[in-house]
Design a protein around this motif. Structure first.
Motif, PDB file in Angstrom:
ATOM      1  N   GLY A 148      46.203  33.514  33.268  1.00  0.00           N
ATOM      2  CA  GLY A 148      44.927  33.626  32.772  1.00  0.00           C
ATOM      3  C   GLY A 148      44.038  33.314  34.032  1.00  0.00           C
ATOM      4  O   GLY A 148      43.142  33.898  34.195  1.00  0.00           O
ATOM      5  N   LYS A 149      44.445  32.150  34.833  1.00  0.00           N
ATOM      6  CA  LYS A 149      43.597  31.954  35.842  1.00  0.00           C
ATOM      7  C   LYS A 149      43.876  33.152  36.856  1.00  0.00           C
ATOM      8  O   LYS A 149      42.838  33.196  37.755  1.00  0.00           O
ATOM      9  N   ILE A 150      44.953  33.636  37.229  1.00  0.00           N
ATOM     10  CA  ILE A 150      45.094  34.735  38.071  1.00  0.00           C
ATOM     11  C   ILE A 150      44.019  35.737  37.874  1.00  0.00           C
ATOM     12  O   ILE A 150      43.508  36.258  38.747  1.00  0.00           O
ATOM     13  N   ARG A 151      44.119  35.989  36.451  1.00  0.00           N
ATOM     14  CA  ARG A 151      42.920  36.976  36.177  1.00  0.00           C
ATOM     15  C   ARG A 151      41.603  36.856  36.627  1.00  0.00           C
ATOM     16  O   ARG A 151      40.874  37.539  37.347  1.00  0.00           O
ATOM     17  N   ILE A 152      41.386  35.627  36.460  1.00  0.00           N
ATOM     18  CA  ILE A 152      39.647  34.971  36.955  1.00  0.00           C
ATOM     19  C   ILE A 152      39.687  35.271  38.346  1.00  0.00           C
ATOM     20  O   ILE A 152      38.720  35.846  38.890  1.00  0.00           O
ATOM     21  N   LEU A 153      40.640  34.825  38.892  1.00  0.00           N
ATOM     22  CA  LEU A 153      40.426  34.808  40.389  1.00  0.00           C
ATOM     23  C   LEU A 153      40.550  36.220  40.914  1.00  0.00           C
ATOM     24  O   LEU A 153      39.615  36.728  42.006  1.00  0.00           O
ATOM     25  N   ASN A 154      41.319  37.047  40.264  1.00  0.00           N
ATOM     26  CA  ASN A 154      41.280  38.768  40.618  1.00  0.00           C
ATOM     27  C   ASN A 154      40.010  39.298  40.409  1.00  0.00           C
ATOM     28  O   ASN A 154      39.486  40.001  41.217  1.00  0.00           O
ATOM     29  N   GLY A 155      39.319  38.971  39.135  1.00  0.00           N
ATOM     30  CA  GLY A 155      37.968  39.362  39.078  1.00  0.00           C
ATOM     31  C   GLY A 155      36.854  38.839  39.950  1.00  0.00           C
ATOM     32  O   GLY A 155      36.053  39.607  40.465  1.00  0.00           O
ATOM     33  N   ILE A 156      36.795  37.669  40.381  1.00  0.00           N
ATOM     34  CA  ILE A 156      36.146  37.046  41.409  1.00  0.00           C
ATOM     35  C   ILE A 156      36.412  37.908  42.778  1.00  0.00           C
ATOM     36  O   ILE A 156      35.439  38.200  43.350  1.00  0.00           O
ATOM     37  N   VAL A 157      37.453  38.149  43.322  1.00  0.00           N
ATOM     38  CA  VAL A 157      37.830  38.622  44.547  1.00  0.00           C
ATOM     39  C   VAL A 157      37.335  40.041  44.395  1.00  0.00           C
ATOM     40  O   VAL A 157      36.466  40.623  45.317  1.00  0.00           O
ATOM     41  N   LEU A 158      37.608  40.803  43.421  1.00  0.00           N
ATOM     42  CA  LEU A 158      37.034  42.212  43.188  1.00  0.00           C
ATOM     43  C   LEU A 158      35.423  42.351  43.140  1.00  0.00           C
ATOM     44  O   LEU A 158      35.119  43.337  43.732  1.00  0.00           O
ATOM     45  N   SER A 159      34.892  41.459  42.456  1.00  0.00           N
ATOM     46  CA  SER A 159      33.594  41.457  42.391  1.00  0.00           C
ATOM     47  C   SER A 159      33.112  41.295  43.613  1.00  0.00           C
ATOM     48  O   SER A 159      32.091  42.048  44.141  1.00  0.00           O
ATOM     49  N   ILE A 160      33.320  40.441  44.296  1.00  0.00           N
ATOM     50  CA  ILE A 160      33.020  40.239  45.817  1.00  0.00           C
ATOM     51  C   ILE A 160      33.332  41.456  46.561  1.00  0.00           C
ATOM     52  O   ILE A 160      32.130  41.903  47.483  1.00  0.00           O
ATOM     53  N   LEU A 161      34.378  41.815  46.651  1.00  0.00           N
ATOM     54  CA  LEU A 161      34.657  43.257  47.428  1.00  0.00           C
ATOM     55  C   LEU A 161      33.565  44.275  47.070  1.00  0.00           C
ATOM     56  O   LEU A 161      33.045  45.039  47.856  1.00  0.00           O
ATOM     57  N   LEU A 162      33.533  44.316  45.674  1.00  0.00           N
ATOM     58  CA  LEU A 162      32.639  45.593  45.090  1.00  0.00           C
ATOM     59  C   LEU A 162      31.241  45.159  45.806  1.00  0.00           C
ATOM     60  O   LEU A 162      30.512  46.188  46.008  1.00  0.00           O
TER      61      LEU A 162
END
Length: 420
Positions: free
Chosen positions: A139-153
């Motif tokens: 669950g927390k890895i998903r949140i981290l993944n979303g943050i990283v992808l959002s920053i990259l985007l």
């Protein structure tokens, strides 16, 4: 060519040594260090199921928890007491068609079968997943993944607007919408190629020296292909080729000819296929494990098909699937083609002059890479369409960018005011 081959060979050797070292090092992490977070992750998988439906801004889309289960499965099955063997053989456990059931048995230690090898892939994602599991669950890895992808985007959109135009950035947003990208952060295996693609786009948009010479471009695409082979689970690899190519063509008119684009495709393919085959070699040399037979059977199955279902059967099924999803008589199809019409009609009414049309026509070649990928690996693309459908991001971004780039907005403005 003679000067670039030694450089490619050097890059290949360095990457192979680096990748091999990294996967061995992360397999030294003891199972006890990730056990608590793994069991917490299993609870999430059991609660959601193998293929949960996730609602988002671009509709209700199926997630692929099944493959994410496998990724956690391999992370947990690794034997830290024999890290080299574990990194090369990549053991996994399965005793039920429902992956979440197998995961619950694995977490409880109630094993029905013995774990078995899955070494035909590098499973480079474990370089990130195993360390993350020491401190956080799925669950927390998903949140981290979303943050990283959002920053990259956000960085990509900023650079697209700054280096190209707001219109191209908008084309990219629409393309992401076309392939239901909003749910990508929820599935780790959906995300891998998005990470690689976005970082590659940032590199080319932000650092001109990477594309200053053909030699650097060829080496860059060789590296992108190799990294894709290392990290990806054979999901949407063509994305890491097509989108950086599109950005380069839009940035520099010197890149707008098929000969160079073909060379970059070959460089990417070399990096991708050579690094993948190198896993089989390293597995044999370091662990005595022969993954070649398994890999060869898999390649033949996915590219040729079977006697009862030959490759053309899957071509037909894919065609029918596309026609159903893109039908103008469905809400999704109507929305997609309506967005295309917003660019296609102005492009027909007010096209730029022939030299500019010729310059940007190579974008249509890049757009076809998605379709070529489906032709070559038709069985895999059809069987795993919930995954492979995002390969169309190349088709949409290149195609929409072509339509936008050939519009003469001054001519269009004069046409509009003249009619008024």
């Amino acid at each position: 060519m003679k000067r670039i081959l030694p450089l490619i060979l050097l890059v290949y050797v360095v990457l192979l040594a680096l990748f091999t070292t990294m996967v061995i090092v992360v397999h030294m992490i003891p199972r006890s260090a990730i056990e608590a977070q793994f069991k917490s992750s299993v609870k999430i998988f059991i609660e959601e199921g193998d293929y949960p439906i996730k609602g988002s801004l671009d509709g209700r889309v199926m997630l692929d928890n099944y493959t994410d289960c496998y990724m956690h499965n391999l992370a947990y099955c690794a034997d830290a007491s024999h890290p080299v063997d574990a990194a090369m053989r990549n053991f996994r456990y399965r005793d039920n068609e429902v992956m979440t059931v197998s995961m619950s048995h694995l977490a409880s230690g109630d094993l029905i079968n013995e774990p078995f090898e899955y070494g035909k892939y590098w499973h480079g994602y474990l370089v990130f997943l195993r360390p993350l599991l020491t401190v956080m669950d799925y669950g927390k890895i998903r949140i981290l993944n979303g943050i990283v992808l959002s920053i990259l985007l956000m960085v990509v959109l900023f650079l697209l607007t700054r280096r190209l135009s707001f219109g191209i950035a908008l084309c990219f947003i629409v393309s992401l919408f076309m392939v239901h990208s909003a749910v990508v952060p929820w599935s780790l295996q959906y995300s891998t190629c998005y990470h690689i693609t976005l970082v590659s786009m940032i590199a080319f948009l932000g650092f001109d020296w990477l594309s200053a010479t053909r030699q650097r471009l060829v080496i860059s695409f060789f590296i992108i292909g190799a990294i894709t082979s290392f990290l990806d689970f054979f999901t949407t690899p063509v994305m890491t080729l097509g989108l950086p190519l599109t950005v380069l063509v839009l940035m520099d008119r010197k890149l707008c000819h098929l000969r160079l684009l073909f060379a970059l495709c070959v460089a990417w393919l070399m990096g991708y296929s050579l690094m993948w085959a190198s896993k089989w070699l390293m597995a044999y040399l370091l662990a005595g494990y022969n993954a070649l037979e398994e890999a060869t059977q898999s390649i033949m199955l996915q590219s040729v098909g079977q006697e009862e279902n030959p490759i053309w059967y899957y071509w037909r099924e894919l065609f029918d699937t596309f026609m159903t999803r893109w039908s103008i008589f469905t809400p999704q199809g109507l929305t997609r083609w309506g967005l295309v019409a917003l660019l296609a009609i102005p492009a027909l009414l007010a096209p730029k002059r022939r030299p500019m049309l010729k310059r940007y026509s190579v974008l249509l070649f890049i757009a076809m890479l998605s379709l070529l990928w489906y032709i070559v690996v038709a069985r895999h693309s059809y069987t795993h369409f919930i995954i492979s459908s995002r390969s169309l991001l190349v088709f949409w971004f290149s195609g929409l960018s072509f339509l936008y780039s050939i519009i003469d907005f001054k001519k269009l403005k004069s046409h509009v005011f003249r009619k008024q």
